[in-house]
Design a protein around this motif. Structure first.
Motif, mmCIF file in Angstrom:
data_model
loop_
_atom_site.group_PDB
_atom_site.id
_atom_site.type_symbol
_atom_site.label_atom_id
_atom_site.label_comp_id
_atom_site.label_asym_id
_atom_site.label_seq_id
_atom_site.Cartn_x
_atom_site.Cartn_y
_atom_site.Cartn_z
ATOM 1 N N GLN A 55 64.310 25.653 31.993
ATOM 2 C CA GLN A 55 63.816 24.593 31.275
ATOM 3 C C GLN A 55 64.109 23.214 31.555
ATOM 4 O OE1 GLN A 55 66.057 26.729 28.037
ATOM 5 N NE2 GLN A 55 64.527 27.643 27.092
ATOM 6 N N HIS A 72 56.422 24.881 35.054
ATOM 7 C CA HIS A 72 56.011 25.567 33.675
ATOM 8 C C HIS A 72 55.731 27.011 33.902
ATOM 9 C CE1 HIS A 72 55.306 22.309 31.045
ATOM 10 N NE2 HIS A 72 54.681 21.419 32.139
ATOM 11 N N GLY A 90 57.842 30.165 32.297
ATOM 12 C CA GLY A 90 56.849 31.277 31.824
ATOM 13 C C GLY A 90 57.620 32.871 32.467
ATOM 14 N N TYR A 141 60.735 33.566 30.862
ATOM 15 C CA TYR A 141 60.759 34.056 29.439
ATOM 16 C C TYR A 141 60.129 35.594 29.542
ATOM 17 C CZ TYR A 141 61.473 29.913 26.603
ATOM 18 O OH TYR A 141 62.474 28.961 25.970
ATOM 19 N N GLU A 154 60.142 37.865 26.095
ATOM 20 C CA GLU A 154 59.324 36.988 25.110
ATOM 21 C C GLU A 154 57.976 36.609 25.799
ATOM 22 O OE1 GLU A 154 61.904 33.858 23.391
ATOM 23 O OE2 GLU A 154 63.808 34.687 24.374
ATOM 24 N N GLY A 181 55.151 35.880 24.383
ATOM 25 C CA GLY A 181 54.440 35.052 23.639
ATOM 26 C C GLY A 181 54.596 33.652 24.298
ATOM 27 N N LYS A 182 55.984 33.429 24.585
ATOM 28 C CA LYS A 182 56.448 32.072 24.943
ATOM 29 C C LYS A 182 56.089 32.121 26.487
ATOM 30 C CE LYS A 182 60.409 31.317 22.103
ATOM 31 N NZ LYS A 182 61.896 31.136 21.793
ATOM 32 N N ARG A 239 52.448 30.950 26.863
ATOM 33 C CA ARG A 239 52.177 29.389 26.429
ATOM 34 C C ARG A 239 52.580 28.730 27.622
ATOM 35 N NH1 ARG A 239 54.127 31.249 21.426
ATOM 36 N NH2 ARG A 239 56.241 30.690 21.876
ATOM 37 N N HIS A 240 53.828 28.952 28.286
ATOM 38 C CA HIS A 240 54.125 28.357 29.665
ATOM 39 C C HIS A 240 53.221 28.628 30.546
ATOM 40 C CE1 HIS A 240 57.906 26.023 28.407
ATOM 41 N NE2 HIS A 240 57.972 27.158 27.561
#
Length: 627
Positions: A110, A123, A127, A130, A135, A137-138, A141-142
């Motif tokens: 992060q 990024h 990802g 996560y 996780e 979904g997160k 997104r990344h």
């Protein structure tokens, strides 16, 4: 065909090795920095770095002094990086990603995104972290942000566009050449029969085939390679194809030229550009904080050449080292050559603001605004200066304009909650990119591929290949209507030839089948029924074989449906899907910039192309059934 494809792939793999060496050299400084960046560090409140302190910049000093937690050093270096216009710190971000320890695994990634928000690798690493935590979904997104950030990063964008151009070149070269060979092969037997009749109508079939093979060998004897053979196949395809066949063959010829020259040269130019201009590479390394002593020496040596990029780079180096007098002198020299340089005016204004001379700062900001337009950093800095002299209305207007230009960056500036904070503009990457691409050449890559496909005159110049293709097309057109062409009966497969048979009913139906189906009264019923059963069995056998071949071999379904346009499209799409899978990690190794974003982008492209290919295949099968 296989030999040409194998040679082409070999050359591309060899080029990939060369690209790996280039990228390894470009990333060498980053990997060397990683050892130091993994040290424990402190905040940013220490004095400025001195020229003999051993640090390359204030940012490196902040990152390498021991004593503070990850959060403290991250906040300290991020604040100072924003002030110095270094909003993307790739080196520390890569170092954090390289640390694979379980403790603080997600937190380190992060912080990598915080320090280098435009680095796709960061990024993608978040990802993956996560995803590891469950996780999803997160994570997605990344991964998506990893792909979207590629255009904002020089090395990543060059890598992706260069890889896509290489894939496009492979698709056009292989797909177009394959279609030309298929069209020519379909007319091979007819060409052999007609060419044999020009010599003697008694020539046996094997001699006729040998005659055509001899013609195909002429380009090889002349050293023109596979493309030379392709010209002979192009002549046969134009001679014996229909109007739609000839139209698609013309498109295939143009695709071959475009793939071999603009696409292949463009790909080579981009993929080799990162180290094509040593001065531009050194400038980029210094801006990223990863320059080697050799690169710094090169920049200092190039200073006497009055290179504007070098002058600006060394001025920024002095600014980041805390050598304000040297930085001010260098920026004033830049303004002496270009009084409208907004980058220099903004930084000089910031230096005046930091020294307490607010009026001089406002004058510099206003001058930069008039000469170079508005930027988020300039308008934010102007707002901060107006606030110091209580010009609140002007300050609010400047802040509103800054937020309109780049709201996310200004929000981060405001979040620092410091009335004395001003931000240098980021170093312009466009001049570096332009110099790198201008210095690179994609011709060596094109020449390497052409050495395999067309080692003779055809491969020397684009006009030679285009002229050869045009000449072959013209010869096929002229020969198309000069004599009666042999054909084959669609019912039984027997050759139909006006010269051999004396007369013919049509080019698609032989005399025996014409009597069998259109004059049943002249045929014995028992013999007619037996013959129809034999023909029906043949048709069923060919249909089963055709379905299997259509599924396994791209282009077959379109050719059997007499839809050469669908056949050509399926060849191109199949090659695209194949190359996206083969090069799912790029044509050359990732220059420590792309990470999962590039693989994600190429993987999505492979899936989309495969879906379109299946759609074209089903359309071809439906067209075949309707015939």
């Amino acid at each position: 065909m296989i030999r040409g494809w194998t040679g082409w792939m070999t050359l591309c793999l060899a080029f990939s090795g060369a690209g790996a060496a280039v990228d390894a050299n470009a990333a060498g400084a980053e990997s060397r920095d990683s050892k130091g960046f993994r040290s424990t560090l402190v905040d940013s409140e220490s004095p400025n770095v001195s020229p003999d302190s051993g640090y390359r910049s204030e940012l490196e000093r902040i990152w390498l002094m021991p004593g503070a937690s990850l959060d403290a050093r991250g906040q300290g270096i991020r604040r100072r990086a924003l002030a110095l216009g270094a909003s993307n710190l790739d080196s520390p971000a890569r170092a954090l990603i390289a640390d694979m320890g379980d403790e603080g695994f997600l937190a380190r990634r992060q912080w990598a995104v915080t320090l280098a928000p435009d680095l796709p690798l960061a990024h993608g690493a978040v990802g993956s972290a996560y995803w590891r935590e469950g996780e999803y979904g997160k994570a997605l997104r990344h991964y998506n942000e990893s792909f979207l950030s590629i255009p904002r990063h020089l090395e990543a964008s060059v890598w992706l566009v260069g890889s896509l151009l290489m894939i496009l070149a492979g698709v056009l070269i292989c797909g177009s050449l394959a279609f030309i060979l298929i069209e020519g092969f379909l007319g091979f037997a007819r060409a052999a029969h007609d060419l044999g009749d020009l010599i003697s109508d008694r020539m046996p079939s094997f001699a006729r085939a040998a005659l055509v093979f001899s013609a195909l060998g002429v380009p090889l004897l002349l050293g023109e390679g596979l493309l030379g053979v392709g010209l002979i196949f192009l002549v046969m395809g134009v001679m014996y194809g229909g109007t739609l066949d000839r139209t698609v063959l013309a498109l295939a010829g143009m695709g071959l030229v475009v793939g071999l020259y603009p696409c292949l040269e463009g790909s080579g130019k981009l993929l080799m550009s990162l180290n094509a201009d040593p001065v531009a590479s050194a400038s980029l390394a210094l801006i990223r904080g990863s320059e080697t002593p050799q690169q710094l020496a090169l920049l200092l040596e190039a200073e006497r050449d009055n290179d504007s990029l070098v002058d600006r780079t060394l001025a920024v180096r002095a600014r980041r080292r805390g050598a304000d007098e040297e930085a001010a002198r260098r920026f004033r020299e830049i303004l002496g050559r270009d009084s409208t340089d907004q980058f220099a005016l903004t930084i000089l204004g910031n230096m005046a603001f930091e020294a307490g001379d607010t009026e001089a700062a406002i004058a510099a900001y206003e001058r930069g605004r008039r000469s170079g337009g508005e930027s988020a950093e300039l308008m934010f800095d102007l707002s901060q200066a107006y606030a110091k002299v209580f010009r609140m209305g002007d300050g609010e207007f400047a802040m509103a304009r800054a937020q309109q230009i780049n709201g996310s960056a200004v929000a981060e500036f405001i979040g620092l909650d410091d009335s004395n904070f001003v931000a240098d503009p980021p170093f312009p990457i466009a001049p570096i990119r332009s110099r790198m691409i201008a210095a690179a050449s994609g011709r060596p890559l094109a020449d390497a591929v052409l050495k395999v496909l067309a080692p003779g005159r055809l491969g020397e110049e684009p006009r030679f290949l285009a002229g050869g293709l045009a000449l072959a097309f013209l010869v096929g057109l002229l020969a198309q209507g000069r004599f009666e062409h042999a054909s084959r009966c669609l019912r039984c497969g027997r050759r139909i030839c006006a010269r051999c048979d004396g007369e013919i009913w049509s080019s698609d139906l032989c005399g025996a089948c014409h009597h069998l189906f259109y004059k049943p009264e002249e045929t014995d019923p028992m013999l007619r029924e037996a013959r129809i059963e034999v023909l029906q069995a043949r048709e069923n056998r060919l249909e089963k074989t055709g379905v299997i071949a259509s599924i396994l071999l791209p282009g077959v379904a379109g050719m059997r449906a007499q839809r050469p346009d669908l056949a050509f499209a399926s060849l191109l799409l199949f090659m695209a899907a194949l190359l996206f899978v083969v090069w799912q990690e790029g044509v050359v190794p990732d220059p420590l910039a792309v990470g999962a974003g590039g693989t994600f982008a190429l993987g999505v492209a492979a899936v989309l192309v495969s879906v379109v290919y299946l759609g074209v295949l089903f359309s071809s099968l439906i067209s075949w059934r309707r015939r």
